[in-house]
Design a protein around this motif. Sequence first.
Motif, PDB file in Angstrom:
ATOM      1  N   ALA A   1       0.237   6.268   9.123  1.00 29.70           N
ATOM      2  CA  ALA A   1       0.424   6.314   7.674  1.00 29.70           C
ATOM      3  C   ALA A   1       1.504   5.332   7.233  1.00 29.70           C
ATOM      4  N   LYS A   2       2.476   5.076   8.111  1.00 31.74           N
ATOM      5  CA  LYS A   2       3.541   4.149   7.748  1.00 31.74           C
ATOM      6  C   LYS A   2       3.102   2.705   7.881  1.00 31.74           C
ATOM      7  N   GLY A   3       1.932   2.484   8.460  1.00 34.01           N
ATOM      8  CA  GLY A   3       1.421   1.115   8.504  1.00 34.01           C
ATOM      9  C   GLY A   3       1.551   0.444   9.866  1.00 34.01           C
TER      10      GLY A   3
ATOM     11  N   ALA B   1       3.951  -1.439   3.546  1.00 33.94           N
ATOM     12  CA  ALA B   1       3.377  -0.103   3.424  1.00 33.94           C
ATOM     13  C   ALA B   1       4.482   0.888   3.095  1.00 33.94           C
ATOM     14  N   ILE B   2       4.235   1.685   2.059  1.00 36.49           N
ATOM     15  CA  ILE B   2       5.197   2.718   1.687  1.00 36.49           C
ATOM     16  C   ILE B   2       4.628   4.071   2.102  1.00 36.49           C
ATOM     17  N   PHE B   3       5.457   4.864   2.733  1.00 35.84           N
ATOM     18  CA  PHE B   3       5.023   6.179   3.172  1.00 35.84           C
ATOM     19  C   PHE B   3       6.004   7.217   2.664  1.00 35.84           C
TER      20      PHE B   3
ATOM     21  N   ARG C   1       7.661  -0.221   5.225  1.00 34.23           N
ATOM     22  CA  ARG C   1       7.462  -0.999   6.441  1.00 34.23           C
ATOM     23  C   ARG C   1       6.804  -2.317   6.072  1.00 34.23           C
TER      24      ARG C   1
ATOM     25  N   SER D   1       0.850  -1.186   0.000  1.00 39.30           N
ATOM     26  CA  SER D   1       0.000   0.000   0.000  1.00 39.30           C
ATOM     27  C   SER D   1       0.887   1.238   0.000  1.00 39.30           C
ATOM     28  N   VAL D   2       0.364   2.280  -0.621  1.00 40.92           N
ATOM     29  CA  VAL D   2       1.129   3.521  -0.716  1.00 40.92           C
ATOM     30  C   VAL D   2       0.358   4.625  -0.010  1.00 40.92           C
ATOM     31  N   SER D   3       1.016   5.321   0.884  1.00 45.55           N
ATOM     32  CA  SER D   3       0.365   6.433   1.560  1.00 45.55           C
ATOM     33  C   SER D   3       1.322   7.603   1.565  1.00 45.55           C
ATOM     34  N   THR D   4       0.934   8.709   0.926  1.00 44.80           N
ATOM     35  CA  THR D   4       1.823   9.863   0.898  1.00 44.80           C
ATOM     36  C   THR D   4       1.050  11.106   1.314  1.00 44.80           C
ATOM     37  N   VAL D   5       1.787  12.095   1.727  1.00 50.41           N
ATOM     38  CA  VAL D   5       1.153  13.374   2.036  1.00 50.41           C
ATOM     39  C   VAL D   5       1.166  14.206   0.757  1.00 50.41           C
TER      40      VAL D   5
ATOM     41  N   SER E   1       9.563   5.819   3.677  1.00 48.14           N
ATOM     42  CA  SER E   1       9.776   4.623   4.472  1.00 48.14           C
ATOM     43  C   SER E   1       9.013   3.435   3.909  1.00 48.14           C
TER      44      SER E   1
ATOM     45  N   ALA F   1      -4.604   8.192   6.640  1.00 50.65           N
ATOM     46  CA  ALA F   1      -3.713   8.996   7.471  1.00 50.65           C
ATOM     47  C   ALA F   1      -2.914   9.963   6.616  1.00 50.65           C
ATOM     48  N   GLY F   2      -2.418   9.468   5.479  1.00 49.85           N
ATOM     49  CA  GLY F   2      -1.667  10.348   4.573  1.00 49.85           C
ATOM     50  C   GLY F   2      -2.526  11.503   4.095  1.00 49.85           C
TER      51      GLY F   2
ATOM     52  N   PRO G   1      -3.737   3.454   6.492  1.00 51.39           N
ATOM     53  CA  PRO G   1      -2.547   4.263   6.236  1.00 51.39           C
ATOM     54  C   PRO G   1      -2.791   5.340   5.194  1.00 51.39           C
ATOM     55  N   SER G   2      -3.514   4.995   4.119  1.00 49.30           N
ATOM     56  CA  SER G   2      -3.682   6.021   3.095  1.00 49.30           C
ATOM     57  C   SER G   2      -4.576   7.143   3.595  1.00 49.30           C
TER      58      SER G   2
END
Lengths: 418, 231
Positions: free
Chosen positions: B179-181, A345-347, A360, A307-311, A358, B147-148, B144-145
């Motif tokens: 967000a980092k999981g 998970a990619i942040f 994880r 999963s990818v989560s970015t700001v 990161s 949270a981002g 997580p997403s």
Amino acid sequence: MSVSDSSDRTACSPAAQAVPEYIATERVVRNMEGAIGVFRWAALAWVILHALSWQLSGEGFRRPTLVIAAVTGVTAWTLWLTTAKAPLRGKVLLFDAMLGAALNLVSGLTVQPGKLGIATSTLALSYPYSAVLAAGTALGPLAGSLAGGVMAASYWVAHLVNGAPLTEALMSRLLAGSAGYLFAGLMFGTVSSLLRRSSEEVRAATAEAIAAREKAARLSERESMARQIHDSVLQVLALIHKRGTQLAESQTPDRAKVAELAEMAKDQEAALRGLIMREPEDAPVGEASLRSALEEVAAGIKAVDVSVSTVGPVWLPRGLVDELVDAVREALANVIKHSGATKAAIFADEQDGMLQLSVRDDGAGFVFDEAKFRQEGKFGMLNSMGGRVDAMGGSMKIDSRLGSGTEVEFQVPLQPGK
Amino acid sequence: MSFRFPFNRANDAAMSEPIRVMVVDDHPVWRDGIRADLERGGNATVVAEAADGGEAITKARETMPDVVLMDLQLPTVKGAEATRRIVEDSPHAKVLILSASGEETDVMEAVKAGACGYLLKSTKTADVVDAVRRVSQGESVFSPSLAGMVLQEFRRMASRDPAEPSLTARENEVLVLVAKGYTYREIAEKLFLSIKTVQNHVQNILAKLQLHKRYELMRYAIQRGLDKTPD
């Protein structure tokens, strides 16, 4: 030749730098400046030759030492302007104008009394024009007119000093001379300022055109990708329909086949969702969205759920995005090979000029034992990831606990005002 | 022990009463599927179904469910607006958004309107059931997403108007870890907090986000002179 450097006009946007360096109008301005240089020398040559012939054959000058001093001074100035390639700006133009005016005054002082302007009895001749033309070309119509005015004033004063009787003929000559100076300054100023403004507009228009073309290219690329995805989604849907019906009708449905259909559906879902969430079209020139790039990587990996989560989209220079993606791929390869994880998970976050990235995973975690790692051949990958991040000017941190997964974190400093 | 996204199955508090759920989705097949999953898996009963936003608002008022599972793409009243109305009418109802695309703006709107979290429709059944349980207990389901997205939204808010409610350093820390999981448990371990504290932080973050929405509405009202009471 003194040529002003028009490339010190800075192009603010990167797109403008893609615009060709020479625009026709700018070339004309450069040629004008060159021509003024040639004129200056020609005028000087004429001043010298005329002065010589006048002194030797004609009536001669009063105060000959002053003549020699003036001529020498002007020659030195012209020589300096040419060889030093001094830019025609500010103080240089001011001095030039003062010199031209002074030359006019010297004319008044050195020509026989009352004879100034009669039958080419003058010293300065056309040289003062060069200052007027230079001022106009460099600074525009107002400066040109001003320089012309100064020169005209000095022309009048020279005649006063010379003591010529104010006849009608003299008046008309004075007025004509003044008009000449003013007009020359005004005209050169107007033309050069028009040319400069026009070339700026051309630059801006070209930059816009380039940006628009890039945007169109990106859009069409995105459209063709969308078409591909729509196509494959439709195909898989049709397949599900067909095979699903068959499986439903069969007495002993093949579980493997059902699972396969489910898997295909999952892939298409991810692909289509990726399409929807892709970045809006207005990417800054030369940059790419780290988020999109990471999502592409994530979608391509089957062994773990990524999963990818970015700001935000995280816009970065394209080259940097590619390098970061490579580093992330390595980290993920590590995860797949060694950790036994099911999810990763990619942040990514960019803040205060620092990029935090990161990866994880929920795998087994590890304890860093260099010797053991070397033996198992794991060290190489850690080294190369670290090396990559180093090359970007960043740092890597690995946090892992046995039984609770691993986090690999990259910190990369970003160029200010990238 | 493997980590999971904040779906903490290890903590199975057996509820005496089944959770009352309303399912809102315009695809009947989907609704049936969810109903079957919930009733089979998780100590929940579906007390109402709705196929569009307007129906959802009405039925919520009538049946008073504990949890509302709502799709975002709905005819008549959109999911975000329906969320807002349901939360207004029945504040005890927890709205959990199910989204097919996870489209950012939609999700953010719904969360600001008072949703307790969101899940992608492709989430595994077990995770959906678990999320429903957690939401009914007052937790928020933060992927997580999400949270981002929330981090970005706070940044955007801060740059637009520094007076807006912003995250404390600790809240920011927690949000980044989500967000980092990391699971809530792992966050608690990492930051030396109790799990309850971590959950509270998350709740506060959501509350601040929803407060922003109220600020927005109030500002709008003031601009239009709507706050003036007639003399």
